[in-house]
Design a protein around this motif. Sequence first.
Motif, PDB file in Angstrom:
ATOM      1  N   ARG A 160     -12.790   3.030  -4.375  1.00  0.00           N
ATOM      2  CA  ARG A 160     -12.867   2.332  -5.664  1.00  0.00           C
ATOM      3  C   ARG A 160     -14.064   1.403  -5.664  1.00  0.00           C
ATOM      4  O   ARG A 160     -14.274   0.662  -4.691  1.00  0.00           O
ATOM      5  CB  ARG A 160     -11.600   1.493  -5.916  1.00  0.00           C
ATOM      6  CG  ARG A 160     -10.367   2.335  -6.134  1.00  0.00           C
ATOM      7  CD  ARG A 160      -9.166   1.481  -6.496  1.00  0.00           C
ATOM      8  NE  ARG A 160      -7.949   2.254  -6.292  1.00  0.00           N
ATOM      9  CZ  ARG A 160      -6.727   1.777  -6.400  1.00  0.00           C
ATOM     10  NH1 ARG A 160      -6.555   0.505  -6.739  1.00  0.00           N
ATOM     11  NH2 ARG A 160      -5.676   2.545  -6.192  1.00  0.00           N
ATOM     12  N   ASP A 198     -14.756  -1.527  -6.358  1.00  0.00           N
ATOM     13  CA  ASP A 198     -14.091  -2.803  -6.564  1.00  0.00           C
ATOM     14  C   ASP A 198     -15.035  -3.898  -6.089  1.00  0.00           C
ATOM     15  O   ASP A 198     -15.988  -3.605  -5.366  1.00  0.00           O
ATOM     16  CB  ASP A 198     -12.837  -2.821  -5.664  1.00  0.00           C
ATOM     17  CG  ASP A 198     -11.580  -3.180  -6.436  1.00  0.00           C
ATOM     18  OD1 ASP A 198     -11.702  -3.848  -7.468  1.00  0.00           O
ATOM     19  OD2 ASP A 198     -10.491  -2.788  -5.981  1.00  0.00           O
ATOM     20  N   TYR A 243     -11.766  -3.481  -0.415  1.00  0.00           N
ATOM     21  CA  TYR A 243     -12.911  -2.698   0.027  1.00  0.00           C
ATOM     22  C   TYR A 243     -13.218  -1.600  -0.977  1.00  0.00           C
ATOM     23  O   TYR A 243     -12.448  -1.361  -1.902  1.00  0.00           O
ATOM     24  CB  TYR A 243     -12.614  -2.050   1.390  1.00  0.00           C
ATOM     25  CG  TYR A 243     -12.212  -3.047   2.430  1.00  0.00           C
ATOM     26  CD1 TYR A 243     -13.173  -3.689   3.199  1.00  0.00           C
ATOM     27  CD2 TYR A 243     -10.874  -3.383   2.615  1.00  0.00           C
ATOM     28  CE1 TYR A 243     -12.812  -4.632   4.140  1.00  0.00           C
ATOM     29  CE2 TYR A 243     -10.505  -4.334   3.559  1.00  0.00           C
ATOM     30  CZ  TYR A 243     -11.474  -4.949   4.302  1.00  0.00           C
ATOM     31  OH  TYR A 243     -11.115  -5.886   5.228  1.00  0.00           O
ATOM     32  N   GLN A 302      -4.753   4.230   2.192  1.00  0.00           N
ATOM     33  CA  GLN A 302      -3.387   4.076   1.679  1.00  0.00           C
ATOM     34  C   GLN A 302      -2.451   5.045   2.375  1.00  0.00           C
ATOM     35  O   GLN A 302      -2.814   6.184   2.692  1.00  0.00           O
ATOM     36  CB  GLN A 302      -3.334   4.376   0.177  1.00  0.00           C
ATOM     37  CG  GLN A 302      -3.844   3.246  -0.695  1.00  0.00           C
ATOM     38  CD  GLN A 302      -3.660   3.531  -2.184  1.00  0.00           C
ATOM     39  OE1 GLN A 302      -3.468   4.670  -2.592  1.00  0.00           O
ATOM     40  NE2 GLN A 302      -3.729   2.497  -2.985  1.00  0.00           N
ATOM     41  N   ALA A 347      -0.559  -8.421  -2.887  1.00  0.00           N
ATOM     42  CA  ALA A 347       0.205  -7.173  -2.973  1.00  0.00           C
ATOM     43  C   ALA A 347      -0.211  -6.239  -1.842  1.00  0.00           C
ATOM     44  O   ALA A 347      -1.370  -5.853  -1.728  1.00  0.00           O
ATOM     45  CB  ALA A 347      -0.016  -6.503  -4.314  1.00  0.00           C
ATOM     46  N   VAL A 348       0.749  -5.910  -0.995  1.00  0.00           N
ATOM     47  CA  VAL A 348       0.465  -5.002   0.106  1.00  0.00           C
ATOM     48  C   VAL A 348       0.766  -3.566  -0.325  1.00  0.00           C
ATOM     49  O   VAL A 348       0.154  -2.616   0.133  1.00  0.00           O
ATOM     50  CB  VAL A 348       1.293  -5.413   1.346  1.00  0.00           C
ATOM     51  CG1 VAL A 348       1.354  -4.299   2.365  1.00  0.00           C
ATOM     52  CG2 VAL A 348       0.704  -6.666   1.964  1.00  0.00           C
ATOM     53  N   ARG A 393      -4.534  -4.132   4.024  1.00  0.00           N
ATOM     54  CA  ARG A 393      -3.755  -5.335   3.684  1.00  0.00           C
ATOM     55  C   ARG A 393      -2.538  -5.472   4.566  1.00  0.00           C
ATOM     56  O   ARG A 393      -2.158  -6.570   4.931  1.00  0.00           O
ATOM     57  CB  ARG A 393      -3.318  -5.268   2.236  1.00  0.00           C
ATOM     58  CG  ARG A 393      -4.523  -5.464   1.393  1.00  0.00           C
ATOM     59  CD  ARG A 393      -4.310  -6.306   0.203  1.00  0.00           C
ATOM     60  NE  ARG A 393      -5.437  -5.969  -0.648  1.00  0.00           N
ATOM     61  CZ  ARG A 393      -5.354  -5.684  -1.896  1.00  0.00           C
ATOM     62  NH1 ARG A 393      -4.195  -5.764  -2.498  1.00  0.00           N
ATOM     63  NH2 ARG A 393      -6.426  -5.361  -2.580  1.00  0.00           N
TER      64      ARG A 393
HETATM   65  P1  AMP Z   1      -2.614   0.519  -6.462  1.00  0.00           P
HETATM   66  O1  AMP Z   1      -2.849   1.982  -6.217  1.00  0.00           O
HETATM   67  O2  AMP Z   1      -3.703  -0.137  -7.232  1.00  0.00           O
HETATM   68  O3  AMP Z   1      -1.214   0.210  -6.935  1.00  0.00           O
HETATM   69  O4  AMP Z   1      -2.725  -0.156  -5.008  1.00  0.00           O
HETATM   70  C1  AMP Z   1      -1.745  -0.009  -4.023  1.00  0.00           C
HETATM   71  C2  AMP Z   1      -2.129  -0.844  -2.830  1.00  0.00           C
HETATM   72  O5  AMP Z   1      -3.383  -0.399  -2.304  1.00  0.00           O
HETATM   73  C3  AMP Z   1      -2.386  -2.297  -3.147  1.00  0.00           C
HETATM   74  O6  AMP Z   1      -1.185  -3.036  -3.124  1.00  0.00           O
HETATM   75  C4  AMP Z   1      -3.316  -2.723  -2.053  1.00  0.00           C
HETATM   76  O7  AMP Z   1      -2.588  -3.040  -0.877  1.00  0.00           O
HETATM   77  C5  AMP Z   1      -4.126  -1.480  -1.799  1.00  0.00           C
HETATM   78  N1  AMP Z   1      -5.457  -1.548  -2.453  1.00  0.00           N
HETATM   79  C6  AMP Z   1      -5.775  -1.298  -3.739  1.00  0.00           C
HETATM   80  N2  AMP Z   1      -7.092  -1.443  -3.961  1.00  0.00           N
HETATM   81  C7  AMP Z   1      -7.630  -1.803  -2.772  1.00  0.00           C
HETATM   82  C8  AMP Z   1      -8.960  -2.106  -2.318  1.00  0.00           C
HETATM   83  N3  AMP Z   1     -10.019  -2.043  -3.134  1.00  0.00           N
HETATM   84  N4  AMP Z   1      -9.126  -2.444  -1.016  1.00  0.00           N
HETATM   85  C9  AMP Z   1      -8.080  -2.502  -0.174  1.00  0.00           C
HETATM   86  N5  AMP Z   1      -6.818  -2.232  -0.535  1.00  0.00           N
HETATM   87  C10 AMP Z   1      -6.587  -1.883  -1.806  1.00  0.00           C
END
Ligand code: AMP
Length: 421
Positions: free
Chosen positions: A112, A114, A121, A126, A279-280, A309
Amino acid sequence: MDITGPRGTYDILPDKVGKWHRLERVMRQTAELYGYQEVRTPLFEHTELFARGVGDTTDIVQKEMYTFQDKGGRSLTLRPEGTAPCARAFIQHRVYSQPQPTKWYYIGPMFRYDRPQAGRYRQFHQFGAETFGSRSPAVDAEIITLMVDIVTRLGLRDYEVHLNSVGCGRCRLEYRRKLAEFLQPLQAELCDDCRKRVDINPLRIIDCKERRCQEVLTGLPVLRDYLCAECAGHFAAVRRYLDQYAIAYVLDDRLVRGLDYYTNTAFELHVAGIGAQSAVGGGGRYDGLVAACGGPDVPGIGFAIGMERLLLALEENLVEAVLPEGLEVFVAYTGEECEVVAHQVLRELRQAGIRTDRDYMGRSLKAQMKQADRLQVALVVLIGEEEMKKSFYTLRDMDTKAQYQIEQAMLVTEIKRILGK
Ligand code: AMP
C-alpha cells in the motif's frame, strides 16, 4: 545508484528472521487447529478486482494502490489486501460448488502506498483467514476466537477486542438518512475527503482517522440502534457464542466498514502502547463481496492481522515467544586432523535435530570459545589431540563452565539429555 531500499520497505536480516518463523508457525498451527487450509494467490491481480472487491470509494483504492501497466497493456495492481484475491480464487475455481463452508487462510506481503511511520509500511505482511459459504453467527464467533487464540498463543495478554454490527443494506438505508441529516449542518467542519462523503457514503466518515472528523461525530446516531430484527438477532447470537467461550470484547460504535457488501459483524483487535496505529487486526462479515466480484450470492467473513504490528505489540509486551531460535551446540577443535572429526560430529548432531555450528575461519581454540560465547550456545564439544588419542570428547556447559569427558559413542545421547530433546 541509490543503495537504500525503497521508502516504506525494510529488510528482515537473519537475526530477525527467527521470530518471523515462530510467528508464522503459530499462526499456521492455530488456523489448522480450526480446520482452515492455506491458500496462495498471486502478488498481483487485475486492478479491477480491487476496485470492485475493496471498493472504489476506499482510501486503499483511491490513494494507496501500486498500479502499473504490463507490456501487454493490462492494468495490474500489487495486492493491497488478501480478501478480494481469495474471493476471486473462490469464484474462479468454483469452490462454491463443493460442500461448504470453505475455510482458508493466507500469509504474505501486501502493498500500500501509505505514509510510512512506526508500524506502517508500504510492503507489510498479513495473516488472514476467510470463511465462505455460511451465514451462521457461530462462524462469526469462530473467526473472532481464531484471531484471539493466535495472539494469546503467542503470549500477548494486553489487548482489546472491539465489536460492532453494521447490519445489512436494509438497516443501513434508514441509518444513512439519519446520518446524512446529522452531518449536513456540520459539513464545513469535516476534512476534505469526508465533505465529499456526506452525500456519497456517509458511513465512511465514521471511521475517518482525522481528529477533526472524530470531534464532529460526538452525539452521532448509533448504527446498532437501527438494526432490523434479523440483524439484531444475528448480533445477539454472535455475542452469546463469544460469551460461551469467555472471549471478552467492548462494543465500539465507531467501528464500521463503510462498504455496501460489508454486513453484520465488524471487529478489531487493539493493543495499547504501539503508537498511533493501535489496530493489530480487523475483519468483518462481507455477505455481498463474492457477488460484487462476479460470483454467486455466497456469504463470507474474514479478518487480517498485520504481522509487523503484532511483532511490535509482542516486543512492547516483552513476550519471549518472538525470541529467535539460536544455536544450541558449537563444535570446537584444534588442528587439521581434529577438523575432519569435528566436521563429522557436526553432521551427526545436525542429523539428530540439534542446532549446531563450527568454526570456518581458522580461529584458535580460544577464539572459537569466544565465538561460541557470542553465539550463546548451551554446549561446546571440544575435540583436541588428547580427545582423539583416548576416544572421548570434552563437553563444556557454557552456563556453569563445567567441563567433563564423554565417550564418543554417547555424545548425541548425552547432548539430547542435557537439552531435554
Ligand atoms: P486492513 O486490511 O486495512 O483492515 O488492515 C488489517 C491490518 O493490517 C491492520 O490492523 C494492520 O495491523 C495491518 N496494516 C494495514 N496497513 C498496514 C501498513 N501500511 N503497514 C503495516 N501494517 C498494516
